[in-house]
Design an enzyme around this catalytic site. Structure first.
Site, PDB file in Angstrom:
ATOM      1  N   ASN B 399      -2.624 -57.563  40.015  1.00  0.00           N
ATOM      2  CA  ASN B 399      -3.304 -57.455  40.835  1.00  0.00           C
ATOM      3  C   ASN B 399      -4.094 -56.337  40.897  1.00  0.00           C
ATOM      4  OD1 ASN B 399      -2.247 -56.021  43.354  1.00  0.00           O
ATOM      5  ND2 ASN B 399      -0.234 -55.992  43.667  1.00  0.00           N
ATOM      6  N   ASP B 400      -3.718 -55.110  40.514  1.00  0.00           N
ATOM      7  CA  ASP B 400      -4.514 -54.254  40.563  1.00  0.00           C
ATOM      8  C   ASP B 400      -6.223 -53.902  39.891  1.00  0.00           C
ATOM      9  OD1 ASP B 400      -2.405 -52.403  41.768  1.00  0.00           O
ATOM     10  OD2 ASP B 400      -1.412 -51.936  39.141  1.00  0.00           O
ATOM     11  N   VAL B 401      -5.651 -55.364  38.558  1.00  0.00           N
ATOM     12  CA  VAL B 401      -7.304 -56.175  38.036  1.00  0.00           C
ATOM     13  C   VAL B 401      -7.702 -56.763  39.066  1.00  0.00           C
ATOM     14  CG1 VAL B 401      -6.620 -55.387  35.907  1.00  0.00           C
ATOM     15  CG2 VAL B 401      -6.422 -57.305  36.822  1.00  0.00           C
ATOM     16  N   VAL B 402      -7.362 -56.730  40.494  1.00  0.00           N
ATOM     17  CA  VAL B 402      -8.313 -57.562  41.133  1.00  0.00           C
ATOM     18  C   VAL B 402      -8.099 -57.490  42.626  1.00  0.00           C
ATOM     19  CG1 VAL B 402      -8.297 -59.445  40.198  1.00  0.00           C
ATOM     20  CG2 VAL B 402      -6.717 -59.204  42.123  1.00  0.00           C
ATOM     21  N   ALA B 440       0.239 -49.820  39.549  1.00  0.00           N
ATOM     22  CA  ALA B 440       0.141 -48.085  39.732  1.00  0.00           C
ATOM     23  C   ALA B 440       0.451 -47.906  41.630  1.00  0.00           C
ATOM     24  CB  ALA B 440      -1.117 -48.901  40.243  1.00  0.00           C
TER      25      ALA B 440
END
Lengths: 102, 473
Positions: B399-402, B440
């Site tokens: 999620n957060d890494v994209v 996050a």
């Protein structure tokens, strides 16, 4: 002040070790690929488990009627051993998976 | 004689630590490096038990039943815990073991101080003479306790039992606690007769450890654990000072230095500074979070058969694995899909974000377990180039890494973190269990883009169903 200076003189060997080890530590892992960050951290984690030696010394030197020292020392040995054994085993498990792909 | 052999044992152990650590930083030799260091540790421990003699009294160690009892309990529990732990939970395990080491160092300080205090009140030593020793004891106590308390919180955060918690002025309060702790420590060094201060310092350091980690977001835990890891190294080195024990000193300082560098390297992998991680924490009360939680429009769902169809007829499919894949233990199912699509002539690759999952390298470890070949794993820069020529990107529980907010939204807590730019591919399929935000705690604009479709469900189940669907296409 004088105490401190005396102490530095009488412990200079140790102080040299500290300074050199700082550079060795930095040099040794300088080029680690990010894939290995986690296993490396885990391995380093196991190595600082060497603190268990201090716990063993405490334990071995405690007077047999000093229960506070015995109990705290015992606890320290258990926790330190957990750190060492658990740390190395977990690292090995992580690295086992890296090996397979060869 | 015995003591000389012990010196040799310690020398061997110190060398194995250095060489072991060196080998650990290369994939080909890493495993042997770990075993080598473990072997050295074994020599040091056994040597200490049987050969150590007090340099003043010349006595050997006693209390063998206690020592062996402790080693046995710690060894068995440690082995079982490390063997039984699931791959997803390994990061928290490392944090837990790290905390144990910190606690061990703190306990050593407490016992040693009590020992000194007793001699002091008996009048066999003068307060002046022990000041440097007390300084080391206090340092070991503070660092060890902070490391213990911090690691326990990090452990709790990673397994979800401790939630992020921060309030305005927390940074200032933290500084005050730290200052008071150090002040009390300094006072104890100046006047070692004030032995009650020792427990005050212990309590304050524990509180500081908790408050230090509490406001830092879960996504940054790897960095925090690495930092606390180097703290414990320094605490262990304090023990080395106390006993004039070279192996504790070398091992501790080595880890302290290597751990600090590793922490910085991890921060670099996320394109952030350590200061930014520790102070500019993923707070719950920042403007970015508030603005991000509003309506972002609609997302669309895709059916399994449509997804299977899309992938079967694609030239290139790339998978972005994340924590969701790890939780669902879907790495084998993922490899299965790779094989089936491979038979259909589809090029299948994995795009690995350096901090995907809960630890750097987490995804590599998982996929390697499922026999995914090393060449198929692309690092972030290469992956970002390849997305442009990619037909379908399948995001599996990442999620957060994209999250494109890291590039475009300066108010976002993850702003500045390099991300996998999946939106440059033709189609994006996102597999998640629900629309809940990632670790996050922020919304992800990617899910609302026209080229993105959602495929809800447990990653393993979805992948198995996809495999079946693709086979029947």
């Amino acid at each position: 002040m004088e105490n401190i200076l005396n102490w530095i003189t009488s412990n200079q060997q140790i102080i040299y070790i500290v300074i050199l080890m700082i550079f060795v530590g930095i040099e040794v892992i300088g080029r680690v690929p990010s894939v290995l960050h986690t296993p490396l951290m885990s391995g380093a984690n196991a190595i600082h488990g060497v603190v268990v030696i201090g716990a063993i010394i405490i334990m071995g030197q405690a007077e047999t009627d000093n229960y506070l020292a015995l109990i705290l020392g015992f606890l320290a040995v258990v926790l330190g051993t957990l750190n060492v054994v658990g740390g190395f085993v977990v690292t090995d498990r992580m690295l086992e998976m890296f090996k397979k792909k060869k | 004689m015995g003591i000389n052999i012990l010196t040799l044992c310690y020398l061997i152990a110190s060398v194995t630590f250095i060489v072991g650590l060196k080998m650990l930083s290369n994939p080909a030799s890493a495993r042997r490096g770990n075993l080598l260091a473990a072997f050295g540790m074994g020599i040091a421990i056994v040597g200490t038990i049987f050969l150590y003699t007090n340099h003043e009294t010349g006595e050997h160690l006693g209390n063998y039943p206690w020592i062996f009892g402790g080693l046995l309990i710690g060894g068995i529990v440690g082995t079982l815990a490390a063997k039984k732990v699931k791959m997803t939970a390994m990061p928290e395990m490392v944090s837990m073991f790290n905390g144990m080491g910190g606690a061990c160092a703190a306990l050593i300080s407490v016992v040693e101080f009590n020992h000194l205090a007793k001699e002091l009140s008996a009048g066999t030593i003068s307060a002046d003479a022990i000041q440097p020793t007390v300084l080391i004891i206090v340092l070991g106590l503070i660092i060890g306790s902070v490391s213990f308390a911090g690691s326990m919180i990090a452990w709790g955060k990673l397994n979800g039992t401790v939630k992020d918690f921060s309030f305005t002025g927390q940074n200032i309060l933290n500084l005050i606690i730290l200052a008071v702790t150090l002040g009390a420590g300094a006072y104890l060094v100046v006047d070692p007769t004030q032995s009650f201060l020792l427990y005050t310092i212990l309590a304050l350091a524990l509180v500081y450890g908790v408050f230090f980690v509490m406001p830092i977001g879960g996504a940054d835990m790897p960095v925090v654990i690495s930092l606390l890891n180097s703290f414990t190294g320094v605490a262990a080195a304090c023990g080395g000072f106390l006993y004039d024990n070279k192996v504790m000193l070398t091992g501790g300082i080595l880890v302290g230095a290597a751990g600090t560098l590793l922490t910085i390297l991890m921060c670099k992998a996320m394109n952030r500074s350590l200061q930014n991680v520790l102070i500019g924490s993923f707070g719950g009360n920042r403007a970015g979070t508030a603005s991000g939680s509003g309506e972002q429009g609609h997302y669309k769902e895709i059916s399994l058969s449509d997804a299977a169809m899309l992938m079967s007829f694609a030239n290139k499919v790339m998978v972005v694995p994340g924590y969701g894949l790890a939780v669902a233990q879907a790495q084998h199912a993922c490899h299965e899909l790779e094989k089936i699509l491979g038979e259909k002539g589809v090029e299948f690759k994995y795009a690995i974000h350096p901090v995907a999952g809960r630890m750097p390298g987490h995804m590599n470890v998982l996929l390697a377990e499922a026999d995914v070949s090393y060449e198929k794993l692309l690092e972030m820069e290469d992956a970002n180039d390849e997305f442009k020529t990619c037909d379908v990107v399948l995001v599996l529980g990442a999620n957060d890494v994209v999250n494109p907010a890291a590039k475009i939204d300066a108010a976002s807590p993850i702003y500045g973190m390099p991300i996998l730019e999946v939106e440059s591919a033709k189609t994006v399929i996102v597999n998640k269990r629900s629309m809940k935000p990632g670790y996050a705690g922020i919304e992800n604009g990617l899910f609302f883009q026209p080229k993105t479709s959602m495929l809800f469900g447990d990653a393993k189940k979805v992948l198995q169903d996809l495999c079946a669907e693709v086979k029947s296409v």
